[in-house]
Structure formats: C-alpha cells, structure tokens
Design a protein around this motif. Structure first.
Motif, mmCIF file in Angstrom:
data_model
loop_
_atom_site.group_PDB
_atom_site.id
_atom_site.type_symbol
_atom_site.label_atom_id
_atom_site.label_comp_id
_atom_site.label_asym_id
_atom_site.label_seq_id
_atom_site.Cartn_x
_atom_site.Cartn_y
_atom_site.Cartn_z
ATOM 1 N N GLN A 220 0.832 -1.213 0.000
ATOM 2 C CA GLN A 220 0.000 0.000 0.000
ATOM 3 C C GLN A 220 0.862 1.258 0.000
ATOM 4 O OE1 GLN A 220 -3.000 0.137 3.114
ATOM 5 N NE2 GLN A 220 -3.484 -2.017 2.774
ATOM 6 N N ASP B 74 2.269 1.887 -3.386
ATOM 7 C CA ASP B 74 1.250 2.434 -4.286
ATOM 8 C C ASP B 74 1.048 3.930 -4.047
ATOM 9 O OD1 ASP B 74 0.960 -0.033 -5.334
ATOM 10 O OD2 ASP B 74 -0.892 -0.536 -4.240
ATOM 11 N N LEU B 75 1.010 4.287 -2.745
ATOM 12 C CA LEU B 75 0.792 5.692 -2.402
ATOM 13 C C LEU B 75 1.959 6.556 -2.862
ATOM 14 C CD1 LEU B 75 -0.811 5.411 1.143
ATOM 15 C CD2 LEU B 75 -1.906 6.129 -0.975
ATOM 16 N N GLU C 78 1.514 7.472 -6.323
ATOM 17 C CA GLU C 78 0.495 8.517 -6.497
ATOM 18 C C GLU C 78 0.949 9.851 -5.920
ATOM 19 O OE1 GLU C 78 -3.015 7.050 -4.543
ATOM 20 O OE2 GLU C 78 -2.879 5.154 -5.656
ATOM 21 N N ALA D 76 0.886 10.524 -2.715
ATOM 22 C CA ALA D 76 0.020 10.873 -1.574
ATOM 23 C C ALA D 76 0.805 10.754 -0.282
ATOM 24 C CB ALA D 76 -1.198 9.957 -1.554
ATOM 25 N N LYS E 103 -0.757 10.502 3.391
ATOM 26 C CA LYS E 103 -1.305 9.214 3.834
ATOM 27 C C LYS E 103 -0.202 8.224 4.194
ATOM 28 C CE LYS E 103 -5.612 9.457 1.305
ATOM 29 N NZ LYS E 103 -6.077 9.234 -0.059
ATOM 30 N N ILE E 104 0.953 8.368 3.522
ATOM 31 C CA ILE E 104 2.055 7.425 3.764
ATOM 32 C C ILE E 104 2.479 7.454 5.227
ATOM 33 C CG2 ILE E 104 4.484 6.961 3.271
ATOM 34 C CD1 ILE E 104 4.020 7.735 0.452
#
Ligand SMILES: [Zn+2]
Length: 595
Positions: A556, A559-560, A563, A565, A568-569
């Motif tokens: 996850q 993936d972030l 992106e 992001a 959120k990491i």
C-alpha cells in the motif's frame, strides 16, 4: 497405536533391524559399524541391544530407536517406517481401534489393484499359449526362470478387455482401474486395457510393492511404441522411479557405488550376472529427485550408457547435475550397439564385471569421446575438439586435474598449453540452467506444513483449544488445514471419521489425518507437553499473520508513493512500525513463556 509400537519393539531386535542394512561387529556388549549417515574411516556408530537404541559418536551424533533408524536410512516419514517394521514383525496395525487395512486410503487401493494386475500378468505368462512363447523368448535372451519369477515378469494378452474384465470381476471399479493407469476410458460405459500384447515389467517401490508397469511390445505390432509406461499416477511418478531400487539399495550401500543402466532388461541381466548394485532409469533423463534418492545410498555413480547417447544433451545434463551435486561419475563406454543385456548374454557375467571395474572417470571418457574418429592433424578437427572439450575442462573444480587435461590435450593436438588456456578464458560456462534445480534430498516440509501438522495434532488431542483461534488467525494456512480447524471449532470432540466424511473422504485428507493421528498418539505417549506445543503453534501463527500484514502494508505504501500521496504514507508507516514493535513484543513474551 501405542500398543502397536510396543508390540513391534517387543517382537523385533534392533540388532537385526540395523544389520539388515549395514554390517555390524560385536564390540563388548554392544555392536559397532561405520556410520551409514556420515562418511568416516573408523567405526563410531554403536547399537545397544540392552537399551534397544543406536547412536553415532562421530560426526553426525545421530541416535534413536529402531523407528528413527529406519526413517533415516530409508528416508521415509514415521508412518512408512511404522508400516515397514510392522510388516517385518508381523503386527497388524490399528488406527483408533480400526485395523489399518480397513482404513484403506486411495493409495492402498491403487496398490492392491497393481498387485492384482501383476498376478494376472504373471499367470498369463505361465498359463496362456502366447505366454509360453514369451517365456521361450525371455529364456533365449539368457534370462533364467528364477530371474523371471524374482522380477515378476508377465504377459498382457493382445485383447481389449483382458485385465479390465479380470479386475472388474475382482470387484474393482472401472474408475479406479483407470486411475491406476492400467486402462483408458473409451466412453462413459467402457474402458479398455492400456497394455495389450506386451511383455510386462512391474515397477516396484522401495518396499517391493508394485506401483506401475512398463510393457515391451511382443509380436508384430510394429506401428506401436516398443516400450510403454503407465502414466504418472498417485503411485508412479517417472521423475522419481528408479527401476530395481528395491533390490539394489542395500547392495549400493555395501559396495558404495551404483551402476546405472538404461533399460529394464539391462538391469535384470546385471543382477542375474551378480552385479546387484544396479538400477535403471527407464525412458527418462536423470532428474534431481533420482539423484537425491541415489545419494542416500552412495555418491559414486557408474554409468553404462550408449556412447552416442552420452553425447546427447539430456544425458549430458544428467551427468552435469550429478557432478554438481558432488557425485563421482564414471562411465562404461558401451560400443557397437551392444547394451549390457547383450554383453551378459553374449560375453558372459565375467565380461560385464570386468567392464564395470574398468569404468573410466567421466573426464577421461569425454576426452576420448571428443577425439574419437577425428584427425588430430586437421585444423578444423582440432578446432572442433577444443570447442567440445573446453566447456568440460572449465567446469573441473580441481586445478591439478584441470591442468592435467589441458596438458594432455596440448600434447595430443600439438597446440601450446597457453593458447588452450586463453581460449578457455573466453568461454562462458552457463551455470544458470542448474541453479534452479537444486538437489532434493527428500521432500522437505515447509515451516507452514510443520505448523499445520503440529497445530492439528494438538487440536485433535484437545479440541477445546480451538476456541482460542480466530478465523482471521488461520487465513494463511492451506485450505485443507483451515477446513479441519473450522470443523474442530464447531465441534471440539469431533472424530476422525466425522472430519473425513465432512471433507469428502479425499486421499489428501486421509493422508493428512493418518499422519496427524499417529503423531497425536506419539505426543500423548511422550514427554512433549501439549501446552508448550500449543504456545509454539500460536507464536508461529502470529508470525505468519504479521508477515502477511506487513507485506500488505508495504505494498500500500508503495502504491501511495507512486500517487504522491505523502500525507497518507505517514499514517501507514506508523502502522507498519507498530506492527514490527508488536511482533517483537510477541517474541519476547513467547520467550519468557517458554523459559
Ligand atoms: Zn554418524
């Protein structure tokens, strides 16, 4: 079960069991031998008749009772060792009060079909008219009558439903006959015999049980394959079958070398000639599994392969594989299309023995093979010879041996040694093709397999413990183990029969359960504490789960990252770190529990 083990132990003497494999010498009140499990010059392997145990005081420090010895020397698991010794002791095994025979697994059903078929073919050879001719033919090829009986050769009549009708008459189901590889399905109603008009060679497992057949054509059916094997079945797997191993294994160990021939008849004739440490790989190249099996008994191989075939890739690959796994390989050059069976027939037993004792080291063999039929003065020939030999020389690990061959070649071809060496530097020996095929000593159980087995063992002794397991805890286990655990959760005192029935009686479940049944009986009987075992299992389960969760999280995070992001990491990283922390705490906690 426990009483069966005791019964077997009381009927058998460990000295007899061990000495059926290795030669024991009396040493005071004990017996002594060179350890079969590690190589040593002076004997440090002891057997104590008083305590009915064995122990190696040399390199490997192994030891145990007669079961442990058979497990190690045969390379089998406990249930198989138990079966072997029970047979030897004449004890009929019981599992949960039922006779072992009655709890027939699919495997045992297949074995009984193969055995019935073997008897059928043997009878056809002895009683039928064509069978007579077959026997005549075998005798003419130099096979003695007692040899035919010992190897249980037979004849499959040239009809479509000979064996199948016989087996159906004996009460076997058509479907099972097909599963055993002895017939094919014609349509939904009918099956027909796989082997028709063939001389039948039964293939035996290590305990001389019939597990399949090779059929050699007899008569005029020229358009059919000369040799036909059973397909891979539950019992027979061509990548592991070694023809004659049941009769050869102890001879291989005693002589410390194994003669490998190509055909079944070669193998049989070699045994008849008195060379009994001989096996055949029929119709397939040497596999890592074959080598792993042979290595239990010796790491010296003598190959009797056709000269021309020795140059072919499959054979070369097998030889390379053997060398890479530490085998010492010698070769008997078989020339003029004379196979070992012909040599025994035409030139006698002694000639065959002589050829074996004169077998050439593999590199010498390759050297002669490369020079054979080539003019050493012709430039093109010289180049070809060098091209063939350099990859082989390059693989020689020992520098002295490598120099020896380079010098030899330089002398033969009248080329400077340094030129050969500089050519050799240029070539790349492709190692990569072997890295993926590591030698399998035996099928190693994974950590997960072991966890599943001990978890089920504990739960079958004390089903109430299953209430402590959450469904999410066992997510990572195999579907079969998961199903069994869920059944126990539902009904903690569930019986084997009930589990069996609920899961459809498949061979996988029967095999798993009979293994677990034995180990739970053993655990009840030993010093292993159920609670300790249980804690170990829980720890393993948690680690398995933790690993999975961390894997998911890090995916996850990746993936972030893609992106972008990043806000959120941070959150996920914290979660990840707390998982690692929790894992460490778990480990500490388990440590203190176990101390
Ligand atoms: Zn040892």
């Amino acid at each position: 079960m426990t009483s069966d083990i005791e019964e077997i132990k009381s009927r058998l003497n460990i000295v007899d069991v061990v000495s059926s494999y290795i030669k024991l010498e009396k040493a005071g009140i004990n017996y002594r031998a060179r350890c079969p499990f590690h190589s040593e010059k002076s004997p440090s392997f002891f057997v104590s008749p008083a305590r009915q145990t064995w122990h190696c005081f040399g390199g490997c420090s192994e030891g145990g009772d007669m079961f442990k010895f058979v497990m190690k020397i045969e390379g089998v698991d406990f249930p198989d060792a138990l079966k072997m010794l029970a047979q030897k002791a004449g004890v009929r095994l019981k599992i949960q009060g039922k006779e072992w025979e009655q709890t027939k697994t699919e495997r045992q059903l297949m074995i009984s079909i193969c055995e019935a078929s073997c008897k059928f073919y043997e009878t056809q050879l002895k009683k039928s008219k064509t069978g007579e001719e077959v026997k005549e033919y075998l005798l003419k090829r130099g096979m003695k009558e007692e040899t035919i009986n010992e190897w249980r050769l037979g004849y499959a009549p040239s009809v479509w439903q000979g064996l199948s009708d016989f087996l159906i008459g004996q009460g076997y189901e058509k479907e099972d006959i097909v599963k055993a590889g002895l017939a094919s399905k014609k349509d939904s109603q009918r099956i027909f015999d796989r082997f028709r008009g063939r001389i039948m060679f039964p293939i035996f497992d290590f305990n001389s049980q019939v597990i399949g057949f090779t059929g050699r054509i007899f008569g005029k059916n020229d358009d059919e394959a000369k040799y036909l094997n059973v397909p891979n079945t539950l019992l027979y797997d061509k990548s592991r079958a070694l023809y004659g191993m049941d009769k050869a294994k102890m001879e291989i160990r005693q002589n410390d070398f194994c003669v490998l021939v190509e055909g079944n008849v070669d193998c049989i004739m070699s045994h008849q000639a008195g060379i009994k440490n001989c096996i055949a790989v029929s119709g397939t190249a040497l596999t890592p599994i074959h080598l792993g099996i042979i290595k239990r008994y010796s790491s010296n191989l003598v190959l009797a392969f056709d000269m021309d075939l020795a140059g072919n890739n499959a054979t070369k690959k097998g030889i390379d594989l053997a060398l890479k796994n530490g085998f010492d390989v010698k070769v008997i050059p078989i020339v003029e299309e004379k196979d070992p069976a012909d040599i025994v027939l035409l030139e006698g037993d002694e000639k065959w023995k002589e050829l074996i004792s004169n077998a050439k080291p593999i590199n010498e063999f390759y050297f002669n093979l490369a020079l054979k039929g080539r003019d050493v003065n012709d430039l093109e020939s010289k180049k070809q010879i060098v091209k063939n030999l350099l990859p082989i020389f390059k693989k020689i690990a020992n520098n002295i041996e490598q120099s020896y061959w380079i010098e030899n070649l330089s002398h033969k071809l009248k080329i400077k040694e340094e030129d050969i060496r500089s050519e050799m530097k240029k070539i790349n020996v492709e190692e990569s093709s072997f890295e993926d095929v590591k030698l399998i000593e035996r099928e190693k159980k994974t950590r997960k397999d072991l966890l599943e087995e001990s978890l089920l063992t504990v739960l079958l002794i004390d089903g109430s413990k299953s209430s402590l397991i959450e469904e999410s805890d066992i997510d990572e286990l195999s579907p079969l183990a998961k199903d069994v655990i869920l059944l126990i959760k539902e009904k903690p005192d569930i019986s084997f029969e009930e589990i069996n029935k609920a899961l459809g009686n498949s061979s996988e479940i029967v095999n798993l359960l009979s293994y677990v049944a034995i180990s739970s009986e053993l655990m009840k009987d030993s010093d292993i504490k159920i609670d300790e075992e249980w804690n170990k299992c829980l720890m393993e389960l948690r680690m398995l789960k933790g690993k999975k969760d961390r894997g998911d999280l890090s995916q996850q995070i990746k993936d972030l990252e893609k992106e972008g992001a990043f806000d959120k990491i941070k959150e996920l990283l914290d979660k990840f770190n707390s998982l690692i922390k929790k894992d460490e705490e778990n480990k500490k906690e388990d440590k203190s529990k176990n101390n």
